[in-house]
Design an enzyme around this catalytic site. Sequence first.
Site, mmCIF file in Angstrom:
data_model
loop_
_atom_site.group_PDB
_atom_site.id
_atom_site.type_symbol
_atom_site.label_atom_id
_atom_site.label_comp_id
_atom_site.label_asym_id
_atom_site.label_seq_id
_atom_site.Cartn_x
_atom_site.Cartn_y
_atom_site.Cartn_z
ATOM 1 N N HIS A 153 4.056 8.191 7.743
ATOM 2 C CA HIS A 153 3.479 9.315 8.352
ATOM 3 C C HIS A 153 2.574 9.156 9.596
ATOM 4 C CE1 HIS A 153 4.195 10.647 4.075
ATOM 5 N NE2 HIS A 153 5.345 10.776 4.815
ATOM 6 N N LYS A 156 -7.077 5.323 9.162
ATOM 7 C CA LYS A 156 -6.951 5.111 7.661
ATOM 8 C C LYS A 156 -7.492 3.804 6.946
ATOM 9 C CE LYS A 156 -3.337 8.405 7.428
ATOM 10 N NZ LYS A 156 -1.897 8.642 7.102
ATOM 11 N N TYR A 198 -7.661 6.257 0.083
ATOM 12 C CA TYR A 198 -7.635 6.056 1.481
ATOM 13 C C TYR A 198 -8.712 6.927 2.124
ATOM 14 C CZ TYR A 198 -3.896 9.277 2.280
ATOM 15 O OH TYR A 198 -3.139 10.514 2.383
ATOM 16 N N ASP A 237 10.233 13.242 3.009
ATOM 17 C CA ASP A 237 10.519 11.923 3.459
ATOM 18 C C ASP A 237 11.859 11.541 3.674
ATOM 19 O OD1 ASP A 237 7.798 11.659 3.746
ATOM 20 O OD2 ASP A 237 7.382 10.226 2.189
#
Length: 181
Positions: free
Chosen positions: A61, A70, A130, A166
């Site tokens: 992504h 991130k 995250y 996905d």
Amino acid sequence: MIFEEQKLKGVYVITPKLNIDKRGYFFESFRQKEFNDMLNCEFVQDNQVYTKKINTIRGLHYQVKNPQGKLIQVISGTICDIVVDIRIGSKDFGKSFKVLLNSSNHKMLYVPPGFAHGYLVLKKNTIVSYKCTNYFAPNDEYGIRWNDSDLNITWGVDEPVLSDKDKNLPLLKKQKTLPKI
């Protein structure tokens, strides 16, 4: 903390200093000043992901108009984390990096804006946390199919558990929107 830049410029594996005694261990998992000094970034959002099944892939992504850096850490379990440079004009365009993150090695991964990110869950009941440098923007969410042959990523699983979203992501060469350097 030890910040080690990887083969993809701007991608860092971060190892905290563990203080271990007979009771267990203690470590700082985050200190904003260090991340400002080392990576020139500030985080605005924390996310946590729980995955029940092994061989689950989440990703790859990215966001373009609202790019996110991130900082990924495994709270419980194990993942194989994958980063792909998708910045148009980058000498590393299409190249990937992977690292094993788990609750035993305590390593973290910093993925800068402009990279696609995903991971393979290697242990049941894995929890990933995250931090993001920008807010999630559902209208700016993109992704690349996990098994894109042009990326040449060896995931180690032939039939992963995937979300419907996905499963249907386009290949890198079919992307209409990619970040630029």
